[in-house]
Design an enzyme around this catalytic site. Structure first.
Site, mmCIF file in Angstrom:
data_model
loop_
_atom_site.group_PDB
_atom_site.id
_atom_site.type_symbol
_atom_site.label_atom_id
_atom_site.label_comp_id
_atom_site.label_asym_id
_atom_site.label_seq_id
_atom_site.Cartn_x
_atom_site.Cartn_y
_atom_site.Cartn_z
ATOM 1 N N LYS A 195 0.838 -1.207 0.000
ATOM 2 C CA LYS A 195 0.000 0.000 0.000
ATOM 3 C C LYS A 195 0.872 1.257 0.000
ATOM 4 C CE LYS A 195 -2.133 -1.122 3.887
ATOM 5 N NZ LYS A 195 -1.504 -2.425 4.237
ATOM 6 N N ARG A 248 -9.258 0.808 9.283
ATOM 7 C CA ARG A 248 -8.895 -0.577 9.590
ATOM 8 C C ARG A 248 -9.979 -1.294 10.374
ATOM 9 N NH1 ARG A 248 -2.952 0.440 9.315
ATOM 10 N NH2 ARG A 248 -1.832 -1.499 9.568
ATOM 11 N N ARG A 256 12.230 -6.138 4.575
ATOM 12 C CA ARG A 256 12.154 -4.781 4.036
ATOM 13 C C ARG A 256 12.783 -3.728 4.948
ATOM 14 N NH1 ARG A 256 5.703 -3.059 4.448
ATOM 15 N NH2 ARG A 256 5.663 -2.869 6.704
ATOM 16 N N ARG A 310 11.546 -1.134 10.519
ATOM 17 C CA ARG A 310 10.464 -0.884 11.480
ATOM 18 C C ARG A 310 10.536 -1.877 12.629
ATOM 19 N NH1 ARG A 310 4.914 -0.088 8.154
ATOM 20 N NH2 ARG A 310 4.179 -1.204 9.998
ATOM 21 N N ARG A 320 -0.263 -8.771 13.515
ATOM 22 C CA ARG A 320 -0.814 -7.802 12.553
ATOM 23 C C ARG A 320 -1.747 -8.502 11.565
ATOM 24 N NH1 ARG A 320 4.762 -5.446 10.717
ATOM 25 N NH2 ARG A 320 3.665 -4.106 9.250
HETATM 26 P P1 AMP Z 1 1.070 0.473 9.159
HETATM 27 O O1 AMP Z 1 2.244 1.373 8.945
HETATM 28 O O2 AMP Z 1 -0.141 0.898 8.380
HETATM 29 O O3 AMP Z 1 1.422 -0.974 8.945
HETATM 30 O O4 AMP Z 1 0.670 0.619 10.701
HETATM 31 C C1 AMP Z 1 1.572 0.300 11.722
HETATM 32 C C2 AMP Z 1 0.827 0.156 13.036
HETATM 33 O O5 AMP Z 1 0.209 1.390 13.394
HETATM 34 C C3 AMP Z 1 -0.308 -0.863 13.050
HETATM 35 O O6 AMP Z 1 0.147 -2.192 13.274
HETATM 36 C C4 AMP Z 1 -1.155 -0.333 14.204
HETATM 37 O O7 AMP Z 1 -0.559 -0.621 15.459
HETATM 38 C C5 AMP Z 1 -1.059 1.178 13.990
HETATM 39 N N1 AMP Z 1 -2.105 1.677 13.065
HETATM 40 C C6 AMP Z 1 -1.899 2.266 11.858
HETATM 41 N N2 AMP Z 1 -3.057 2.622 11.298
HETATM 42 C C7 AMP Z 1 -4.037 2.241 12.150
HETATM 43 C C8 AMP Z 1 -5.455 2.312 12.124
HETATM 44 N N3 AMP Z 1 -6.105 2.849 11.084
HETATM 45 N N4 AMP Z 1 -6.132 1.815 13.199
HETATM 46 C C9 AMP Z 1 -5.500 1.279 14.261
HETATM 47 N N5 AMP Z 1 -4.153 1.161 14.344
HETATM 48 C C10 AMP Z 1 -3.420 1.643 13.301
#
Ligand code: AMP
Length: 221
Positions: free
Chosen positions: A13, A87, A126, A160, A171
């Site tokens: 994404k 989400r 990554r 990360r 996740r």
């Molecule tokens: P991402 O970078 O999108 O993979 O997000 C990393 C982490 O941030 C996720 O595993 C969640 O802990 C938190 N996070 C990001 N976006 C959301 C969301 N829309 N709702 C809840 N937690 C989020």
């Protein structure tokens, strides 16, 4: 045009969102990036969510809806790309309400389909350049000079904290329990297009462009 990129962690994404920013002048709204920024800058909210994020769990709807609400007040340039948001069903309802309140619409939800078996390898290998955001991978995309970004020349590669196998399992579980129902939600609203997220980056970008132009991608019309 406002769009959502929907898919499990590692679906690509962020990569596709950055291409849309470069090519269409759209604005990427990644709640993951916003939360990581809050975490690094040590704000009260950042400290509160750090452990939750590292474990791979979702932070509360209230926090992420608040972050998005703030961004929607600003200029939307060539349109917003919601990356990693919504989400949950509550977040999806809130986004619909916020857009409506701002006189905006949601134009397309692009589901990026990937095989779960591919995700572990994609995520655990990554890393990104912390200076310009260019993405790399231990096996599939290594920089010409080890540790140095091909794009900006800086030596600031970062991984990360949640890109490890344990957090990824959590996740994925969060994705299937709380996020995947959004596929049916947007299908029922007739907003959903699905693309093959396992194709080469430029081919996925081509499918997304076709989806945004109203094409029939993987049979959702
Ligand atoms: P991402 O970078 O999108 O993979 O997000 C990393 C982490 O941030 C996720 O595993 C969640 O802990 C938190 N996070 C990001 N976006 C959301 C969301 N829309 N709702 C809840 N937690 C989020």
């Amino acid at each position: 045009m406002n769009i959502i990129l929907l898919g499990p962690p590692g679906a690509g994404k962020g990569t596709q969102a950055r291409k849309l920013v470069d090519e269409r002048g759209m604005i990427q709204l990644s709640t993951g990036d916003m939360l990581r920024e809050a975490k690094t800058s040590g704000t009260e909210m950042g400290l509160k969510v750090a452990a939750i994020m590292d474990a791979g769990e979702l932070v509360t709807d209230e926090i992420v809806i608040g972050l998005i609400e703030e961004k929607l007040q600003g200029d939307n340039g060539g349109g917003f790309i919601f990356d990693g948001f919504p989400r949950t069903l509550a977040q999806a309802d809130a986004l619909g309400d916020l857009l409506k309140r701002n006189g905006q619409t949601l134009d397309c939800v692009v589901e990026m389909q990937v095989d779960d078996n591919a995700l572990v390898g994609r995520i655990t290998g990554r890393y990104t350049c912390g200076s310009c955001g260019e993405g790399y991978h231990d096996v599939t995309k290594v920089p010409a000079v080890e540790g140095k970004c091909d794009n900006c020349g800086e030596s600031n590669m970062q991984r990360r904290a949640d890109d490890n196998e344990d957090s990824l399992r959590t996740r994925l579980m969060e994705y299937y329990k709380k996020t995947s129902p959004l596929i049916g939600y947007y299908y029922a609203k007739d907003d959903l297009k699905s693309v093959d997220g396992l194709a080469a980056i430029d081919d996925v970008a081509g499918s997304i462009t076709a989806a945004l132009n109203g094409g029939d991608i993987i049979g959702n019309g």
